[in-house]
Design a protein around this motif. Sequence first.
Motif, PDB file in Angstrom:
ATOM      1  N   ASP A   1       0.589  -1.237  -0.051  1.00 12.41           N
ATOM      2  CA  ASP A   1       0.020  -0.152  -0.027  1.00 12.41           C
ATOM      3  C   ASP A   1       0.903   1.243  -0.003  1.00 12.41           C
ATOM      4  O   ASP A   1       0.241   2.148  -0.087  1.00 12.41           O
ATOM      5  N   CYS A   2       1.948   1.205  -0.019  1.00  8.38           N
ATOM      6  CA  CYS A   2       2.896   2.239   0.314  1.00  8.38           C
ATOM      7  C   CYS A   2       3.249   3.004  -1.170  1.00  8.38           C
ATOM      8  O   CYS A   2       3.516   2.457  -2.207  1.00  8.38           O
ATOM      9  N   PRO A   3       2.839   4.478  -0.969  1.00  9.61           N
ATOM     10  CA  PRO A   3       2.886   5.184  -2.489  1.00  9.61           C
ATOM     11  C   PRO A   3       4.275   5.137  -2.955  1.00  9.61           C
ATOM     12  O   PRO A   3       4.487   5.514  -3.978  1.00  9.61           O
ATOM     13  N   VAL A   4       5.227   5.159  -1.761  1.00 15.27           N
ATOM     14  CA  VAL A   4       6.636   5.289  -2.371  1.00 15.27           C
ATOM     15  C   VAL A   4       7.182   3.987  -2.970  1.00 15.27           C
ATOM     16  O   VAL A   4       8.096   3.975  -3.961  1.00 15.27           O
ATOM     17  N   ALA A   5       6.915   2.868  -2.338  1.00 19.26           N
ATOM     18  CA  ALA A   5       7.310   1.467  -2.715  1.00 19.26           C
ATOM     19  C   ALA A   5       6.768   1.357  -4.193  1.00 19.26           C
ATOM     20  O   ALA A   5       7.463   0.969  -4.903  1.00 19.26           O
TER      21      ALA A   5
ATOM     22  N   THR B   1      13.591   0.047  -4.445  1.00 19.57           N
ATOM     23  CA  THR B   1      14.348  -0.697  -3.462  1.00 19.57           C
ATOM     24  C   THR B   1      13.687  -0.200  -2.214  1.00 19.57           C
ATOM     25  O   THR B   1      13.986  -0.681  -1.211  1.00 19.57           O
ATOM     26  N   TYR B   2      12.822   0.786  -2.202  1.00 22.41           N
ATOM     27  CA  TYR B   2      11.998   1.054  -1.064  1.00 22.41           C
ATOM     28  C   TYR B   2      10.989   0.192  -0.550  1.00 22.41           C
ATOM     29  O   TYR B   2      10.056  -0.028  -1.271  1.00 22.41           O
ATOM     30  N   ARG B   3      11.055  -0.563   0.817  1.00 20.39           N
ATOM     31  CA  ARG B   3      10.192  -1.714   0.764  1.00 20.39           C
ATOM     32  C   ARG B   3      10.187  -1.376   2.458  1.00 20.39           C
ATOM     33  O   ARG B   3      10.875  -1.888   3.401  1.00 20.39           O
TER      34      ARG B   3
ATOM     35  N   VAL C   1       3.944   1.614  11.607  1.00 20.32           N
ATOM     36  CA  VAL C   1       5.261   1.391  10.937  1.00 20.32           C
ATOM     37  C   VAL C   1       5.864   3.011  10.384  1.00 20.32           C
ATOM     38  O   VAL C   1       7.212   2.997  10.459  1.00 20.32           O
ATOM     39  N   ALA C   2       5.034   3.777  10.192  1.00 28.30           N
ATOM     40  CA  ALA C   2       5.625   5.308   9.812  1.00 28.30           C
ATOM     41  C   ALA C   2       6.559   5.680  10.900  1.00 28.30           C
ATOM     42  O   ALA C   2       7.604   6.348  10.910  1.00 28.30           O
ATOM     43  N   SER C   3       5.931   5.247  12.196  1.00 22.95           N
ATOM     44  CA  SER C   3       6.850   5.856  13.643  1.00 22.95           C
ATOM     45  C   SER C   3       8.131   5.040  13.564  1.00 22.95           C
ATOM     46  O   SER C   3       8.749   5.682  14.330  1.00 22.95           O
TER      47      SER C   3
ATOM     48  N   LEU D   1      13.714   7.576   2.501  1.00 24.13           N
ATOM     49  CA  LEU D   1      12.531   7.901   1.227  1.00 24.13           C
ATOM     50  C   LEU D   1      10.941   7.992   1.761  1.00 24.13           C
ATOM     51  O   LEU D   1      10.298   8.412   0.924  1.00 24.13           O
ATOM     52  N   CYS D   2      10.910   7.499   2.779  1.00 22.66           N
ATOM     53  CA  CYS D   2       9.568   7.433   3.412  1.00 22.66           C
ATOM     54  C   CYS D   2       8.788   8.921   3.583  1.00 22.66           C
ATOM     55  O   CYS D   2       9.704   9.875   3.952  1.00 22.66           O
ATOM     56  N   ALA D   3       7.642   8.902   2.883  1.00 20.76           N
ATOM     57  CA  ALA D   3       7.080  10.315   2.882  1.00 20.76           C
ATOM     58  C   ALA D   3       6.099  10.706   4.173  1.00 20.76           C
ATOM     59  O   ALA D   3       5.419  11.531   4.026  1.00 20.76           O
ATOM     60  N   SER D   4       6.251   9.905   5.089  1.00 17.71           N
ATOM     61  CA  SER D   4       5.363   9.998   6.375  1.00 17.71           C
ATOM     62  C   SER D   4       3.881  10.056   6.316  1.00 17.71           C
ATOM     63  O   SER D   4       3.374  10.925   6.765  1.00 17.71           O
ATOM     64  N   CYS D   5       3.391   9.491   5.098  1.00 18.53           N
ATOM     65  CA  CYS D   5       2.055   9.506   4.862  1.00 18.53           C
ATOM     66  C   CYS D   5       1.128   8.941   5.645  1.00 18.53           C
ATOM     67  O   CYS D   5      -0.139   8.931   5.861  1.00 18.53           O
ATOM     68  N   PHE D   6       1.719   7.726   6.673  1.00 21.83           N
ATOM     69  CA  PHE D   6       1.027   6.843   7.441  1.00 21.83           C
ATOM     70  C   PHE D   6      -0.113   5.960   6.945  1.00 21.83           C
ATOM     71  O   PHE D   6      -0.713   5.254   7.736  1.00 21.83           O
ATOM     72  N   THR D   7       0.162   5.751   5.544  1.00 24.35           N
ATOM     73  CA  THR D   7      -0.751   4.735   5.012  1.00 24.35           C
ATOM     74  C   THR D   7      -0.678   3.402   5.439  1.00 24.35           C
ATOM     75  O   THR D   7      -1.485   2.550   5.842  1.00 24.35           O
ATOM     76  N   CYS D   8       0.555   3.004   5.657  1.00 26.38           N
ATOM     77  CA  CYS D   8       1.134   1.875   6.478  1.00 26.38           C
ATOM     78  C   CYS D   8       0.520   1.419   7.690  1.00 26.38           C
ATOM     79  O   CYS D   8       0.120   0.537   7.960  1.00 26.38           O
ATOM     80  N   THR D   9       0.579   2.725   8.280  1.00 24.56           N
ATOM     81  CA  THR D   9       0.077   2.654   9.713  1.00 24.56           C
ATOM     82  C   THR D   9      -1.171   2.403   9.802  1.00 24.56           C
ATOM     83  O   THR D   9      -1.816   1.501  10.633  1.00 24.56           O
TER      84      THR D   9
HETATM   85  S1  SF4 Z   1       4.491   6.366   5.987  1.00 24.85           S
HETATM   86 FE1  SF4 Z   1       4.359   4.174   5.286  1.00 24.85          FE
HETATM   87  S2  SF4 Z   1       3.164   4.233   3.306  1.00 24.85           S
HETATM   88 FE2  SF4 Z   1       3.820   6.297   3.745  1.00 24.85          FE
HETATM   89  S3  SF4 Z   1       5.756   6.598   2.649  1.00 24.85           S
HETATM   90 FE3  SF4 Z   1       6.275   5.771   4.313  1.00 24.85          FE
HETATM   91  S4  SF4 Z   1       6.440   3.718   4.642  1.00 24.85           S
HETATM   92 FE4  SF4 Z   1       5.298   4.162   2.682  1.00 24.85          FE
END
Ligand code: SF4
Length: 175
Positions: free
Chosen positions: A43-47, A52-54, A95-97, A78-86
């Motif tokens: 679900d990560c928009p960056v991945a 490479t970003y996982r 995850v984002a934290s 590379l994480c955009a801190s969007c919190f979708t993963c969380t």
């Molecule tokens: S917060 Fe999670 S979903 Fe958003 S970019 Fe970072 S790892 Fe990916």
Amino acid sequence: MGESNQKVIKASEMNPKFKYEISKMHGGEKLMRCFQCGTCTSDCPVARFSDTYRPRQIIRMAQLGLKERVLNSETLWLCASCFTCTDRCPQDVEVASVIRVLRNLAAEEGHVPQVFKDEYLSILESGYAYKIPELRIKKRETVGLPPLPKGNRESLGKVLRSVGFLKYIEGKGES
Ligand code: SF4
Ligand code: SF4
């Protein structure tokens, strides 16, 4: 899969205390709940746009205690801190934290990518995260747009200094 993550893992690289170190930090408490389902990565928009970003791998490296490897990893930034993963993790892993905790630890060890140092210096100097090219400023004038507002350098500098970030910017010294 990221190149750095494809290397063989040696037992000597694994620090068994690392997961407890992270679990004691705010946001890292649920690290050990991860059962590697991969939902965060899918679900990560960056991945989606990176080879490479996982986030799932970052969490696993942290669980395994691959401290040096994860803290030295450029993909961590590379994480955009969007919190979708969380939001999507079925195990409630923040995850984002966890990634924020890892970045803080990486910064403490001096692993801040140059691009962030440059942004920081630009904010201190101009109030903007990057230097606006002269060409773009002239282009605004030609199409009748008003001048860009001046960045509030003083307030921004105060905030950045108060969180102690200046010490991570090599060669600039604490002020
Ligand atoms: S917060 Fe999670 S979903 Fe958003 S970019 Fe970072 S790892 Fe990916
Ligand atoms: S979604 Fe949660 S449980 Fe699944 S791999 Fe990511 S952190 Fe682990």
